[in-house]
Design a protein around this motif. Structure first.
Motif, PDB file in Angstrom:
ATOM      1  N   ASN A 135       0.651  -2.918  -2.651  1.00 26.30           N
ATOM      2  CA  ASN A 135       1.305  -3.405  -1.429  1.00 26.30           C
ATOM      3  C   ASN A 135       0.347  -3.497  -0.247  1.00 26.30           C
ATOM      4  OD1 ASN A 135       3.803  -3.867  -2.539  1.00 26.30           O
ATOM      5  ND2 ASN A 135       4.619  -1.845  -2.017  1.00 26.30           N
ATOM      6  N   ASP A 192       8.801  -4.014  -4.942  1.00 28.71           N
ATOM      7  CA  ASP A 192       9.838  -2.994  -4.823  1.00 28.71           C
ATOM      8  C   ASP A 192       9.436  -1.767  -5.627  1.00 28.71           C
ATOM      9  OD1 ASP A 192      11.383  -4.625  -3.236  1.00 28.71           O
ATOM     10  OD2 ASP A 192      12.464  -5.507  -4.932  1.00 28.71           O
ATOM     11  N   ASP A 198       8.382   2.708  -4.947  1.00 25.60           N
ATOM     12  CA  ASP A 198       7.361   3.529  -4.299  1.00 25.60           C
ATOM     13  C   ASP A 198       6.064   3.582  -5.073  1.00 25.60           C
ATOM     14  OD1 ASP A 198       9.061   4.105  -2.228  1.00 25.60           O
ATOM     15  OD2 ASP A 198       9.781   6.000  -3.084  1.00 25.60           O
ATOM     16  N   GLU A 199       6.111   3.300  -6.392  1.00 24.54           N
ATOM     17  CA  GLU A 199       4.883   3.377  -7.173  1.00 24.54           C
ATOM     18  C   GLU A 199       3.861   2.344  -6.741  1.00 24.54           C
ATOM     19  OE1 GLU A 199       7.843   0.915  -9.647  1.00 24.54           O
ATOM     20  OE2 GLU A 199       7.859   2.621  -8.250  1.00 24.54           O
ATOM     21  N   ASN A 205       3.100   1.695  -3.721  1.00 21.38           N
ATOM     22  CA  ASN A 205       2.497   2.153  -2.469  1.00 21.38           C
ATOM     23  C   ASN A 205       1.398   3.171  -2.730  1.00 21.38           C
ATOM     24  OD1 ASN A 205       4.260   0.569  -0.873  1.00 21.38           O
ATOM     25  ND2 ASN A 205       5.838   2.151  -1.039  1.00 21.38           N
ATOM     26  N   TYR A 206       1.017   3.317  -3.993  1.00 23.66           N
ATOM     27  CA  TYR A 206      -0.021   4.271  -4.388  1.00 23.66           C
ATOM     28  C   TYR A 206      -1.140   3.528  -5.105  1.00 23.66           C
ATOM     29  CZ  TYR A 206       3.483   7.775  -3.277  1.00 23.66           C
ATOM     30  OH  TYR A 206       4.413   8.535  -2.624  1.00 23.66           O
TER      31      TYR A 206
END
Length: 505
Positions: free
Chosen positions: A440, A458, A460-461, A463-464
């Motif tokens: 992202n 979409d 949270d993974e 964002n890492y």
């Protein structure tokens, strides 16, 4: 022996119409009227003449070989990319109200002009401001008092009044002026012109300069764009400093042009001592001078024959004193070999570019530039010149829609994409190798490269860093939402796959 300097023509001086003029106050005129509730108001409609003749200023760009290019560079890079709508709040969670406001504002800016795109109106306004130092944008409202249109007004026919201070209903004070448009100065006795008022001025002014009842005035509003102090009635063009250079450069060009159309080109002189040309030689010389170029006139020789001319006492043996001679003197060394004032021409170009704070590359003078210097010049000019002007114009555009009470969306002027991919690559390569980039993190960058909006992934993974992400096939991610479904989708996916391979290495 005495000598004197001989010069041709009349001594030149800069025409007075190009110089600053003393402000002239026309016949004083004031209006008194009563507002609702019986409050008496007064307006000073005394007109002030501009410090420079606007028609003359507007024509200067037509005679300059550098001024028009600078003005067009401003127009193209400030408003030439058009305008659009953006959110002025966090749009990560877009609400229905935000979408409705976005659509409403988009419809407004698309319909600001029915005769031509609103972008062309802004271009004409900016062009007038750079040519004359002043520009006027007419604001058009509908029956409900909402702004629905804009148009430009020729500045050479507009005259501003003295400054007035108007008290608004909320207790604030608004500084306003009144303007008269008159394009028929010879018929001023019958043609009183069309009157305008400043934007947001509540005065019920009519187009003939009279005052109507509250809410019944026929005069429309204008926004006065000008270069210089807001408190002064008129702006001044930014090229007014090097104006004398611009005019002098034009005279130099005219001098060079007249050299080819009216100048004398005499490459040699034939001098005779104690002799005169025979009639045949004069005819031959005249034909040689009148000969038309071509193959038939190449490799010809000029033969001159002269007859001896001597006094009667040559019979006494003194003929050596009167020995005839023919000499041909080269005059090429004193002829003008090239255009005059070339250094002056370059000095004028540098002065005008400095006044506009433009690097030469913006006007097509890029002989001494390479890619690195061009990118640096563009970034500096964008930061120091173009973007501040866009923000100033965008603020005035957003002021047009204050009655709509927009809270989430606003108008902005688009700019060129100055992304330097070499610099970005130099930054991303170490970050990708260090496993410090999340998918992202690259979405905004890819949006600029592909020139299309890309939504974040979409989950949270995403964002890492990348090594923690499973392959899209095993997670069932719908890439059409991330990359879209048009022809550029595969390109965007390929970019992402290259980044992934670089991180795996």
């Amino acid at each position: 022996m005495t000598s004197k300097i001989i010069s041709g023509g009349k001594s030149g001086k800069v025409p007075s119409e190009y110089l600053r003029k003393k402000t002239v106050i026309e016949k004083r005129r004031s209006l008194k009227f009563k507002k609702q509730g019986g409050v008496e108001e007064a307006r000073d409609l005394t007109l002030l003449s501009p410090p420079y003749d606007m028609t003359t200023l507007k024509s200067i760009s037509e005679i300059s070989d550098i001024l028009q290019q600078c003005i067009e560079a401003y127009v193209q890079n400030i408003v030439g990319f058009g305008m659009d709508v953006q959110y002025n709040v966090d749009d990560s969670n877009e609400t229905p109200e935000m979408k409705t406001e976005w659509a409403r504002l988009t419809d407004l800016i698309n319909g600001l002009s029915v005769e031509r795109p609103a972008k062309e109106v802004l271009e004409e306004i900016l062009r007038n401001m750079e040519q004359c130092g002043n520009a006027y944008m007419e604001v058009i409202r509908n029956g409900a008092g909402e702004v629905v249109g804009i148009d430009s007004i020729l500045p050479e026919y507009m005259t501003a009044s003295k400054l007035n201070r108007v008290s608004l209903d909320d207790g604030t004070t608004l500084k306003v002026r009144y303007y008269r448009y008159q394009d028929n100065a010879d018929d001023s006795a019958r043609n009183q012109g069309i009157w305008f008022k400043s934007y947001q001025d509540p005065t019920p002014l009519n187009i003939n300069g009279s005052v109507a009842k509250d809410g019944e005035g026929t005069a429309t509003e204008v926004i006065h764009f000008k270069i210089g102090d807001f408190i002064k009635p008129y702006g001044i063009p930014r090229y007014i400093g090097p104006l004398i250079k611009i005019l002098g450069n034009r005279k130099a060009d005219e001098l060079n042009y007249r050299y080819f159309t009216q100048g004398r080109h005499v490459p040699l002189a034939i001098t005779l001592e104690n002799a005169q040309l025979t009639p045949e030689s004069e005819a031959s010389l005249q034909g040689y001078a009148n000969a038309i170029g071509g193959e038939e006139n190449q490799h010809k020789f000029l033969l001159l024959e002269a007859e001896k001319v001597s006094p009667a006492d040559e019979m006494l043996g003194m003929d050596d004193k009167y020995k005839p001679a023919i000499r041909i003197e080269r005059l090429a060394d004193i002829l003008q070999k090239d255009a005059l004032f070339l250094e002056y021409d370059q000095s004028t170009i540098n002065a005008v570019l400095s006044a506009f704070r433009l690097p030469p590359v913006y006007v097509g003078l890029s002989q001494d530039y390479n890619r690195a210097t061009v990118e640096t010049a563009k970034e500096l000019t964008e930061e120091q010149v173009f973007q501040p002007r866009r923000e100033s114009i965008a603020w005035r555009l957003n002021q047009l829609f204050v009655e709509y009470d927009f809270r989430y969306a606003e108008v902005y002027l688009k700019s060129s994409n100055l992304t330097n991919m070499e610099d970005i690559k130099a930054i991303l390569d170490p970050a990708i190798n260090a496993k410090a980039v999340a998918p992202n993190d690259l979405r905004d960058l890819l949006s600029k490269v592909l020139n299309k909006p890309l939504e974040p992934f979409d989950g949270d993974e995403y964002n890492y860093p990348m090594e923690t992400i499973q392959q899209p096939q095993s997670t069932g991610i719908d890439l059409s939402k991330a990359y879209g479904s048009n022809n550029l989708s595969e390109v965007a996916a390929s970019v992402r796959r290259m980044i992934r391979r670089a991180s795996d290495d």
